[in-house]
Design a protein around this motif. Structure first.
Motif, short mmCIF file in Angstrom:
data_model
loop_
_atom_site.label_atom_id
_atom_site.label_comp_id
_atom_site.label_asym_id
_atom_site.label_seq_id
_atom_site.Cartn_x
_atom_site.Cartn_y
_atom_site.Cartn_z
N SER A 48 0.84 -1.20 0.00
CA SER A 48 0.00 0.00 0.00
C SER A 48 0.87 1.24 0.00
N GLY A 49 0.24 2.39 -0.19
CA GLY A 49 0.97 3.64 -0.17
C GLY A 49 1.57 3.98 -1.52
N LYS B 217 7.95 6.14 5.09
CA LYS B 217 6.88 6.09 6.08
C LYS B 217 7.14 7.17 7.12
N TYR C 193 -0.12 3.99 6.19
CA TYR C 193 -0.11 2.82 5.29
C TYR C 193 1.02 2.86 4.27
N GLN C 194 2.08 3.58 4.58
CA GLN C 194 3.24 3.64 3.71
C GLN C 194 4.18 2.47 4.01
N SER D 257 -2.41 -9.42 0.31
CA SER D 257 -2.85 -8.07 0.64
C SER D 257 -2.06 -7.55 1.82
N SER D 258 -1.95 -6.23 1.91
CA SER D 258 -1.14 -5.64 2.97
C SER D 258 -1.45 -4.17 3.14
N LYS D 259 -1.24 -3.68 4.33
CA LYS D 259 -1.34 -2.25 4.63
C LYS D 259 -0.03 -1.82 5.29
N GLY D 260 0.89 -1.32 4.48
CA GLY D 260 2.17 -0.85 5.00
C GLY D 260 3.26 -1.90 5.02
N CYS D 261 2.93 -3.14 4.66
CA CYS D 261 3.90 -4.23 4.64
C CYS D 261 4.10 -4.70 3.19
#
Length: 227
Positions: free
Chosen positions: A87-88, A93, A99-100, A153-157
C-alpha cells in the motif's frame, strides 16, 4: 442435555485454538521443501546452501523483490519475487496509520511463525535514521509492525505470497535473523536517475534516496543471472 454436550466439547476446542507453532515447528514443516526449491538456484549461482547471509532488495515502483546471497566477498543474485500486495506510494513512512511501506535499509527483528498472513519477518522499522529525521521534524508516533509476509494483501507491509514467505522465513531461521538485511527503495537507482523530491515529501527525502542509491551499488545489475 444439549448444553451439557456442548460444554463437554468446548474445552477441547479452546485448547486446540491455543496451540501455537514455534520456529522449530515451521522448520520441520517446510525446511526440506524449501531446500528442494532453492538449492538448485543457489547451485546455479555457485553459492553454498545455506548461505552465509542474504539481502532482500525491494522496489516499490515495479513491485519486485530481489534475493541476493553473500559469497566469496561479494553479493550474488539468486532469484526475484513478485510483491503481490503493498500500500501507499513512493516516499518514506512518516507516521502510524499512513499505510506507507518504509524506505531505507533495515534488519530483521524477529520471525513470526503464527502470522495472520501465513509466516512473516518483522523489520526493525523505525531504524536510527527514521528516528533521527522524526526528531528533527518534530514527528512522534512513527508506527511499527512492518513485515514481509505471505498472502496477497497488505497495509504498509510487503505481501509476497505464502510460497515466498516460506522460503524467506526458512532461510532466516537457518542462518539467523542478524544475517538478513532488507533494502526498500522507491525505484531502481542502478539504471534510473534519482527522483526529484515531491512537494508532499520531507526535504530530506533526497538525502535518503542518495543513501539508498549508495546501498544499491552492492548489488550490480551485471551480476543478475537468468534462471
Amino acid at each position: 442435555m444439549i448444553l451439557i454436550i456442548l460444554n463437554l466439547f468446548a474445552p477441547a476446542r479452546s485448547h486446540a485454538l491455543e496451540q501455537r507453532l514455534t520456529i522449530d515447528d515451521v522448520l520441520g514443516l517446510y525446511q526440506e521443501k524449501v531446500q528442494q526449491r532453492l538449492k538448485p538456484r543457489f547451485d546455479f549461482a555457485d553459492v553454498d546452501w545455506p548461505p552465509e547471509k542474504v539481502a532482500l532488495v525491494a522496489f516499490k515502483d515495479t513491485r519486485l523483490l530481489e534475493l541476493w546471497a553473500y559469497t566469496a566477498g561479494r553479493w550474488q543474485h539468486i532469484k526475484d519475487y513478485r510483491v503481490k500486495g503493498m500500500s501507499g506510494t513512493r516516499g518514506p513512512k512518516l507516521r502510524e496509520g499512513d499505510y506507507q511501506v518504509p524506505e531505507g535499509s533495515y534488519g530483521i527483528e524477529l520471525l513470526n511463525p503464527n502470522s495472520a498472513y501465513h509466516l512473516s519477518l518483522k523489520l526493525d522499522y523505525p531504524n536510527a535514521y527514521d528516528r533521527q529525521q522524526a526528531e528533527q521534524d518534530g514527528r512522534v508516533d512513527l508506527g511499527g509492525d512492518i513485515f514481509i509476509h505471505g498472502g496477497r494483501s497488505s497495509k504498509g507491509c510487503l505481501a509476497l505470497g505464502d510460497r515466498a514467505a516460506e522460503e524467506l522465513f526458512i532461510m532466516a531461521a537457518m542462518i539467523g535473523e542478524q544475517n538478513v538485511s532488507v533494502l526498500i527503495t522507491p525505484r531502481d537507482f542502478r539504471f534510473r536517475p534519482q527522483l526529484p523530491v515531491a512537494d508532499n515529501l520531507p526535504a530530506w527525502t533526497g538525502e535518503l534516496n542518495t543513501r539508498i542509491s549508495s546501498h544499491l551499488r552492492r548489488f550490480p545489475l551485471a551480476d543478475k543471472r537468468s534462471w
